[in-house]
Design an enzyme around this catalytic site. Structure first.
Site, PDB file in Angstrom:
ATOM      1  N   SER A 182       1.115  31.156 -70.445  1.00  0.00           N
ATOM      2  CA  SER A 182       2.577  31.203 -70.426  1.00  0.00           C
ATOM      3  C   SER A 182       3.103  31.922 -71.657  1.00  0.00           C
ATOM      4  O   SER A 182       2.460  31.944 -72.716  1.00  0.00           O
ATOM      5  CB  SER A 182       3.134  29.772 -70.386  1.00  0.00           C
ATOM      6  OG  SER A 182       4.508  29.739 -70.682  1.00  0.00           O
TER       7      SER A 182
ATOM      8  N   TYR B 167       2.948  21.599 -74.758  1.00  0.00           N
ATOM      9  CA  TYR B 167       2.800  22.660 -73.769  1.00  0.00           C
ATOM     10  C   TYR B 167       2.572  24.008 -74.459  1.00  0.00           C
ATOM     11  O   TYR B 167       1.676  24.769 -74.091  1.00  0.00           O
ATOM     12  CB  TYR B 167       4.044  22.718 -72.889  1.00  0.00           C
ATOM     13  CG  TYR B 167       3.994  23.765 -71.799  1.00  0.00           C
ATOM     14  CD1 TYR B 167       3.368  23.507 -70.588  1.00  0.00           C
ATOM     15  CD2 TYR B 167       4.589  25.016 -71.987  1.00  0.00           C
ATOM     16  CE1 TYR B 167       3.322  24.463 -69.591  1.00  0.00           C
ATOM     17  CE2 TYR B 167       4.545  25.982 -71.001  1.00  0.00           C
ATOM     18  CZ  TYR B 167       3.910  25.699 -69.789  1.00  0.00           C
ATOM     19  OH  TYR B 167       3.862  26.661 -68.814  1.00  0.00           O
TER      20      TYR B 167
END
Length: 258
Positions: A147, A170
Site C-alpha cells: 500500500s 497498518y
C-alpha cells in the site's frame, strides 16, 4: 501476456484478488486461486467458470489457504504444481484485517504483536515457503501487494469528519512488506527467482463521501481506485516483459503521493 504461465494468487477472494484472477485468465494464464474463505472460493470458481466457459475449467484450481499456516502453504504449492504442472508466479494479495483497531497509544503490547503477526508475519512466512518451492523448481516470480501507506506518511486531513483512521500498525506492516521484497530480491540474486512489490492507492469500498472528495483532491485524474486499475501493472510484473525487474516497489495511486 501470460500464455502458458501458471499464477498462484493468495487472497483470491478479496477485491484485488478477484480482479487479478480474472485478469490472469483473460491473459491466457492458468490460475491457482487460494484464500482462507472457502465458501468465497467456491463462489469465485463458479463465477469464473460461468464467465470464461468450460474450456477454462482445467486451468482453474481453488485451494483453501491460511498464510500463517506453514504446512498449509507447502501443501497448497504442491497441489497447485501437481494439478497445473508448475507455478510461474506467486502473488500475495492477502489482506488479514487488523485484530485490534484503536489509536496506537491505547494498544497493549500483545495487541500490537497480534496485528503485526497476522499480516506482516503471514507475508514473511508465505514468501519464505514460496522461495523454498521456487528454489526446488528452479525458477519463480513473487509479487507482494502492499500500500501507499507503507511508502508515504498518511494525509490525516483526509479522514476529518469520518470515523475512519490511518493506523500506525497498518503503515508499519505495509512498509515491512515493501522492504521484504527488496531484501528477498537481493538475497535471491542468480537463482532465477525475482521479487517485486505493488503498492496500491486506496481501493473503493463504500467509504464516506467526505473522505472520497478529500482523497480525490490529492489525485491526478480519478481518486480512489477500482480493483481492476492495479491489475495491468500486476500482469506486467507476472509477464516476461518485466524479466529484468526485481527488488522494485511499484506505486499505482493516481498521483496521490505527489
Amino acid at each position: 501476456m501470460l500464455k502458458e504461465k501458471v499464477v498462484f494468487i493468495a487472497g483470491a477472494c478479496g477485491r484485488i484478488g478477484k480482479a487479478l484472477s480474472r485478469a490472469v485468465l483473460e491473459q491466457g494464464g492458468g490460475l491457482a486461486a487460494a484464500d482462507i474463505d472457502t465458501a468465497g472460493l467456491e463462489r469465485l470458481k463458479a463465477e469464473l467458470g460461468a464467465e470464461f466457459g468450460t474450456e477454462f475449467s482445467e486451468s482453474i484450481l481453488a485451494l483453501p489457504l491460511d498464510i500463517t499456516d506453514k504446512e498449509g502453504l507447502n501443501l497448497a504449492f504442491e497441489k497447485a504444481a501437481c494439478r497445473l504442472g508448475k507455478i510461474d508466479g506467486f502473488v500475495n494479495a492477502s489482506y488479514p484485517p487488523l485484530r485490534h483497531q484503536r489509536p496506537y497509544y491505547e494498544l497493549e503490547f500483545g495487541e500490537i504483536c497480534e496485528n503485526l503477526n497476522a499480516h506482516l508475519g503471514g507475508f514473511i512466512l508465505a514468501s519464505q515457503e514460496a522461495v523454498k518451492f521456487f528454489k526446488k523448481q528452479g525458477w519463480g516470480n513473487i509479487i507482494n501487494f502492499s500500500s501507499i501507506m507503507g511508502v508515504y506518511a498518511p494525509k490525516f486531513e483526509n479522514y476529518e469528519g469520518t470515523t475512519m483512521q490511518s493506523s500506525l500498525e497498518y503503515s508499519v506492516i505495509k512498509a515491512g512488506i515493501n522492504h521484504l521484497g527488496k531484501w528477498l530480491a537481493k538475497e535471491l540474486f542468480n537463482t532465477n527467482i525475482r521479487v517485486n512489490t505493488l503498492a496500491c492507492g486506496g481501493i473503493l469500498d463504500a467509504q464516506p463521501q467526505s473522505f472520497l472528495r478529500a482523497y480525490r483532491a490529492c489525485c491526478a485524474s480519478k481518486g480512489m481506485l477500482e480493483p481492476g486499475d492495479v491489475c495491468g501493472t500486476a500482469v506486467f510484473l507476472l509477464s516476461d516483459l518485466s524479466m529484468q525487474m526485481t527488488g522494485q516497489t511499484l506505486v499505482v495511486d493516481d498521483g496521490w503521493g505527489l
